[in-house]
Motif scaffolding. Structure first.
Motif, PDB file in Angstrom:
ATOM      1  N   GLU A  73     -28.594 -33.695 -22.495  1.00 58.42           N
ATOM      2  CA  GLU A  73     -29.169 -33.430 -23.809  1.00 58.42           C
ATOM      3  C   GLU A  73     -28.856 -32.002 -24.235  1.00 58.42           C
ATOM      4  O   GLU A  73     -28.816 -31.080 -23.412  1.00 58.42           O
ATOM      5  CB  GLU A  73     -30.675 -33.636 -23.774  1.00 58.42           C
ATOM      6  CG  GLU A  73     -31.367 -33.487 -25.118  1.00 58.42           C
ATOM      7  CD  GLU A  73     -32.866 -33.697 -25.010  1.00 58.42           C
ATOM      8  OE1 GLU A  73     -33.563 -33.459 -26.012  1.00 58.42           O
ATOM      9  OE2 GLU A  73     -33.323 -34.094 -23.918  1.00 58.42           O
ATOM     10  N   TYR A  75     -29.186 -28.291 -25.897  1.00 63.16           N
ATOM     11  CA  TYR A  75     -30.184 -27.242 -26.072  1.00 63.16           C
ATOM     12  C   TYR A  75     -29.946 -26.580 -27.425  1.00 63.16           C
ATOM     13  O   TYR A  75     -28.808 -26.489 -27.880  1.00 63.16           O
ATOM     14  CB  TYR A  75     -30.066 -26.209 -24.955  1.00 63.16           C
ATOM     15  CG  TYR A  75     -30.546 -26.673 -23.607  1.00 63.16           C
ATOM     16  CD1 TYR A  75     -31.885 -26.537 -23.229  1.00 63.16           C
ATOM     17  CD2 TYR A  75     -29.668 -27.243 -22.689  1.00 63.16           C
ATOM     18  CE1 TYR A  75     -32.325 -26.939 -21.981  1.00 63.16           C
ATOM     19  CE2 TYR A  75     -30.100 -27.660 -21.440  1.00 63.16           C
ATOM     20  CZ  TYR A  75     -31.430 -27.498 -21.091  1.00 63.16           C
ATOM     21  OH  TYR A  75     -31.861 -27.904 -19.840  1.00 63.16           O
ATOM     22  N   ARG A  77     -33.985 -27.875 -27.101  1.00 65.18           N
ATOM     23  CA  ARG A  77     -34.643 -29.173 -27.235  1.00 65.18           C
ATOM     24  C   ARG A  77     -35.394 -29.253 -28.564  1.00 65.18           C
ATOM     25  O   ARG A  77     -35.721 -28.238 -29.182  1.00 65.18           O
ATOM     26  CB  ARG A  77     -35.607 -29.388 -26.069  1.00 65.18           C
ATOM     27  CG  ARG A  77     -34.947 -29.266 -24.694  1.00 65.18           C
ATOM     28  CD  ARG A  77     -34.043 -30.442 -24.433  1.00 65.18           C
ATOM     29  NE  ARG A  77     -33.302 -30.314 -23.191  1.00 65.18           N
ATOM     30  CZ  ARG A  77     -33.783 -30.641 -21.985  1.00 65.18           C
ATOM     31  NH1 ARG A  77     -35.032 -31.074 -21.874  1.00 65.18           N
ATOM     32  NH2 ARG A  77     -33.036 -30.513 -20.916  1.00 65.18           N
ATOM     33  N   ALA A  78     -35.646 -30.470 -28.999  1.00 64.88           N
ATOM     34  CA  ALA A  78     -36.310 -30.665 -30.289  1.00 64.88           C
ATOM     35  C   ALA A  78     -37.667 -29.967 -30.345  1.00 64.88           C
ATOM     36  O   ALA A  78     -38.064 -29.422 -31.389  1.00 64.88           O
ATOM     37  CB  ALA A  78     -36.469 -32.160 -30.571  1.00 64.88           C
ATOM     38  N   ASP A  79     -38.373 -29.938 -29.229  1.00 70.15           N
ATOM     39  CA  ASP A  79     -39.692 -29.306 -29.207  1.00 70.15           C
ATOM     40  C   ASP A  79     -39.621 -27.784 -29.262  1.00 70.15           C
ATOM     41  O   ASP A  79     -40.626 -27.124 -29.550  1.00 70.15           O
ATOM     42  CB  ASP A  79     -40.461 -29.737 -27.949  1.00 70.15           C
ATOM     43  CG  ASP A  79     -40.722 -31.233 -27.916  1.00 70.15           C
ATOM     44  OD1 ASP A  79     -40.701 -31.854 -28.995  1.00 70.15           O
ATOM     45  OD2 ASP A  79     -40.924 -31.785 -26.810  1.00 70.15           O
ATOM     46  N   ILE A  81     -37.237 -26.055 -31.097  1.00 67.21           N
ATOM     47  CA  ILE A  81     -36.613 -25.547 -32.324  1.00 67.21           C
ATOM     48  C   ILE A  81     -37.658 -24.957 -33.268  1.00 67.21           C
ATOM     49  O   ILE A  81     -37.495 -23.842 -33.790  1.00 67.21           O
ATOM     50  CB  ILE A  81     -35.820 -26.674 -33.025  1.00 67.21           C
ATOM     51  CG1 ILE A  81     -34.645 -27.112 -32.139  1.00 67.21           C
ATOM     52  CG2 ILE A  81     -35.321 -26.203 -34.380  1.00 67.21           C
ATOM     53  CD1 ILE A  81     -33.867 -28.277 -32.721  1.00 67.21           C
ATOM     54  N   VAL A 101     -37.229 -30.260 -39.434  1.00 65.90           N
ATOM     55  CA  VAL A 101     -35.964 -30.310 -38.700  1.00 65.90           C
ATOM     56  C   VAL A 101     -35.263 -31.609 -39.079  1.00 65.90           C
ATOM     57  O   VAL A 101     -35.824 -32.699 -38.916  1.00 65.90           O
ATOM     58  CB  VAL A 101     -36.186 -30.241 -37.173  1.00 65.90           C
ATOM     59  CG1 VAL A 101     -34.850 -30.321 -36.441  1.00 65.90           C
ATOM     60  CG2 VAL A 101     -36.934 -28.969 -36.804  1.00 65.90           C
ATOM     61  N   ASP A 102     -34.041 -31.469 -39.592  1.00 63.68           N
ATOM     62  CA  ASP A 102     -33.256 -32.627 -39.999  1.00 63.68           C
ATOM     63  C   ASP A 102     -31.902 -32.568 -39.283  1.00 63.68           C
ATOM     64  O   ASP A 102     -30.950 -31.960 -39.784  1.00 63.68           O
ATOM     65  CB  ASP A 102     -33.074 -32.633 -41.517  1.00 63.68           C
ATOM     66  CG  ASP A 102     -32.301 -33.863 -41.989  1.00 63.68           C
ATOM     67  OD1 ASP A 102     -32.176 -34.824 -41.200  1.00 63.68           O
ATOM     68  OD2 ASP A 102     -31.814 -33.855 -43.137  1.00 63.68           O
ATOM     69  N   GLY A 103     -31.837 -33.179 -38.110  1.00 63.09           N
ATOM     70  CA  GLY A 103     -30.597 -33.168 -37.334  1.00 63.09           C
ATOM     71  C   GLY A 103     -30.236 -31.767 -36.884  1.00 63.09           C
ATOM     72  O   GLY A 103     -30.955 -31.135 -36.116  1.00 63.09           O
ATOM     73  N   GLN A 104     -29.115 -31.230 -37.403  1.00 70.31           N
ATOM     74  CA  GLN A 104     -28.648 -29.895 -37.035  1.00 70.31           C
ATOM     75  C   GLN A 104     -29.130 -28.824 -38.006  1.00 70.31           C
ATOM     76  O   GLN A 104     -28.696 -27.679 -37.909  1.00 70.31           O
ATOM     77  CB  GLN A 104     -27.107 -29.887 -36.998  1.00 70.31           C
ATOM     78  CG  GLN A 104     -26.496 -30.895 -36.061  1.00 70.31           C
ATOM     79  CD  GLN A 104     -26.744 -30.533 -34.606  1.00 70.31           C
ATOM     80  OE1 GLN A 104     -26.939 -29.380 -34.263  1.00 70.31           O
ATOM     81  NE2 GLN A 104     -26.761 -31.538 -33.751  1.00 70.31           N
ATOM     82  N   VAL A 106     -32.486 -26.896 -40.052  1.00 72.45           N
ATOM     83  CA  VAL A 106     -33.916 -26.625 -40.089  1.00 72.45           C
ATOM     84  C   VAL A 106     -34.211 -25.892 -41.394  1.00 72.45           C
ATOM     85  O   VAL A 106     -33.437 -25.031 -41.820  1.00 72.45           O
ATOM     86  CB  VAL A 106     -34.361 -25.795 -38.857  1.00 72.45           C
ATOM     87  CG1 VAL A 106     -33.625 -24.477 -38.780  1.00 72.45           C
ATOM     88  CG2 VAL A 106     -35.871 -25.572 -38.864  1.00 72.45           C
ATOM     89  N   ARG A 153     -26.598 -25.882 -31.401  1.00 69.90           N
ATOM     90  CA  ARG A 153     -26.856 -26.781 -30.274  1.00 69.90           C
ATOM     91  C   ARG A 153     -25.747 -26.635 -29.246  1.00 69.90           C
ATOM     92  O   ARG A 153     -24.557 -26.701 -29.565  1.00 69.90           O
ATOM     93  CB  ARG A 153     -26.915 -28.235 -30.755  1.00 69.90           C
ATOM     94  CG  ARG A 153     -27.903 -28.510 -31.879  1.00 69.90           C
ATOM     95  CD  ARG A 153     -29.339 -28.214 -31.471  1.00 69.90           C
ATOM     96  NE  ARG A 153     -29.836 -29.139 -30.490  1.00 69.90           N
ATOM     97  CZ  ARG A 153     -30.459 -30.285 -30.795  1.00 69.90           C
ATOM     98  NH1 ARG A 153     -30.628 -30.633 -32.056  1.00 69.90           N
ATOM     99  NH2 ARG A 153     -30.912 -31.064 -29.836  1.00 69.90           N
TER     100      ARG A 153
END
Length: 376
Positions: A73, A75, A77-79, A81, A101-104, A106, A153
Motif C-alpha cells: 500500500e 504511503y 496512508r489514508a488515515d 493524510i 480527500v479525493d484520490g490523489q 486533498v 504517494r
C-alpha cells in the motif's frame, strides 16, 4: 547377424564433440545448476538495473517515513493524510473548514478577515507529503476560497531503514556491491593463484620449495589483521575490500594449481612438446594451464560466495564500504541492530544473500559433476 558396414563418407560427416561440449551438455541436464544460474542472472540484473529503475534513490532520506514497515500500500496512508494536511494548513494562519480527500487530491475551504495571500501555498509545498498546492475558487473580495494540493504517494515494498531510506533500493545496491566484490576478488585470486601455482609446479625443485614456503608464510598472517592495516593506511573504499580479499584468497588457488601442474607436466604430450623445443612459457600457456581449468572453474564458483561472505563479515564489523554506498553485509548488520522493532530490515537483505550463496553453491556442484563426471 552381421554388422552393416558404414561408408567412409558417412563417417567423415559425423560431428564430434569436445570435452567442453560434453561438460556443457551434462551441466544443462542438472536442473539445480540451471535454476541456480537463472537465479544468479536475475539477481545480477536486479543489482545492475534495479537502482536505475527504482522509484527512490538509494541515498534519499524520507524523514517522515523512518522505519516504515514493508507494504504494498502506498504511503501516506489514508488515515494519515488528513492530520498531516491539517498541520500544514495551520501554518497558513487562515480559517479552515472540513478537509476532503479525493484520490490523489486533498482540498479544504479557507477564509480570512484579510485578503488571502497566494504565497501561503508555500507552507503546503514545504511538506514532503504534498505538492502543487494552489488556491481555487477564490472569491471576488479574496476573503475565501479553496486550498487544493496533490498528495505525494510513495511505495516502500521492502520498507525503510532507521534513516528513512528505501530498503529495496539499498538492497539492489547491496547486490551490486557484494557481487562485484565477490567477482573481482575471485578474478584477482584466479590470476595470481593460477600463474603462481603453475610456475611453482612446472619449475619444481628448489624454486618450488621457496615459492611454496612464501605461501606458507602468507597463510600465517591473520586476514582481519591484514585488512585493518590496509584500512588504517589507505582508508575504507570499495577497491580496497576486493584487493584485500583477493590478496589472501589466491593462496588456496595456487596450491590447487600447483598440485594439478605436478601431475600434468609428467604427461606424454608435455614431454613431447619439450622434445620438440617448445618454450616453457608456451608449454604452460598451451598445455598446463588449459588442463587445470576444470578444477579451477569449480573452485572459483566456491570462491565467489566465500569472498561475498568475507565482505559481509568486514561490513558487519564496520570495515566495509562507506556510506551512502552499502552492501548486503552492511544491510544485515543494520537489520540485526533493529531486528526487534523492524524485522524487515534483516529479512530482505538476509534472504537475498542466502539466495546468492545457495545459487553459487548449487552451480559449483553442477560444474564439478559436469567437468569431472567420474567424481560422483
Amino acid at each position: 547377424m552381421t554388422d552393416i558396414p558404414v561408408p567412409d563418407s558417412d563417417i567423415s560427416n559425423i560431428a564430434g564433440r569436445s570435452l567442453w561440449q560434453d561438460a556443457w551438455l551434462r551441466l544443462r541436464r542438472n536442473r539445480a545448476a540451471v535454476v541456480s544460474a537463472m537465479v544468479l542472472v536475475a539477481l545480477a540484473l536486479a543489482g545492475i538495473f534495479g537502482p536505475m529503475l527504482s522509484q527512490h534513490p538509494y541515498d534519499r532520506i524520507y524523514p517522515q517515513y523512518v522505519r516504515a514497515p514493508a507494504s504494498l500500500e502506498a504511503y501516506p496512508r489514508a488515515d494519515d493524510i488528513v492530520p498531516a494536511f491539517e498541520r500544514a494548513v495551520t501554518r497558513t494562519r487562515v480559517e479552515a473548514g472540513e478537509i476532503e480527500v479525493d484520490g490523489q487530491t486533498v482540498r479544504v475551504p479557507i477564509s480570512s478577515d484579510e485578503p488571502i495571500d497566494p504565497r501561503i501555498t508555500r507552507y503546503i509545498d514545504r511538506s514532503d507529503l504534498f505538492f502543487n498546492a494552489r488556491i481555487e475558487a477564490l472569491s471576488a473580495d479574496e476573503l475565501s476560497g479553496e486550498l487544493v494540493a496533490s498528495v505525494n504517494r510513495v511505495k516502500f515494498y521492502f520498507g525503510t531503514d532507521a534513516n528513512g531510506r528505501d530498503v529495496m533500493a539499498r538492497t539492489f545496491i547491496g547486490i551490486r556491491i557484494s557481487l562485484a566484490i565477490g567477482l573481482l576478488a575471485s578474478m584477482m585470486a584466479l590470476v595470481l593463484g593460477v600463474t603462481y601455482g603453475a610456475l611453482a609446479g612446472y619449475l619444481g625443485g628448489r624454486v618450488d620449495n621457496v615459492m611454496m614456503r612464501v605461501v606458507d608464510i602468507l597463510y600465517s598472517l591473520p586476514f582481519i589483521f591484514f585488512v585493518i592495516l590496509l584500512v588504517v593506511f589507505f582508508g575504507r573504499s570499495f577497491v580496497l575490500i576486493f584487493i584485500a580479499i583477493g590478496m589472501t584468497e589466491w593462496l588456496d588457488m595456487a596450491r590447487i594449481v600447483r598440485g594439478q601442474t605436478l601431475t600434468i607436466k609428467r604427461q606424454e604430450y608435455v614431454e613431447a612438446a619439450q622434445a620438440m623445443g617448445v618454450s616453457s612459457w608456451g608449454i604452460l600457456r598451451r598445455h598446463v594451464i588449459p588442463n587445470t581449468l576444470g578444477p579451477v572453474i569449480v573452485f572459483v564458483t566456491l570462491l565467489v560466495p566465500k569472498a561475498i561472505l568475507l565482505e559481509s563479515l568486514l561490513s558487519f564489523l564496520g570495515l566495509g564500504v562507506q556510506e551512502p554506498l552499502t552492501s548486503l553485509g552492511m544491510l544485515i548488520s543494520d537489520g540485526a541492530a533493529n531486528m526487534r522493532g523492524a524485522p524487515w530490515l534483516l529479512i530482505f537483505p538476509a534472504a537475498t544473500l542466502t539466495a546468492i550463496l545457495f545459487a553459487l553453491n548449487f552451480l559449483g556442484d553442477g560444474l564439478r559433476d559436469a567437468l569431472d563426471p567420474k567424481d560422483r
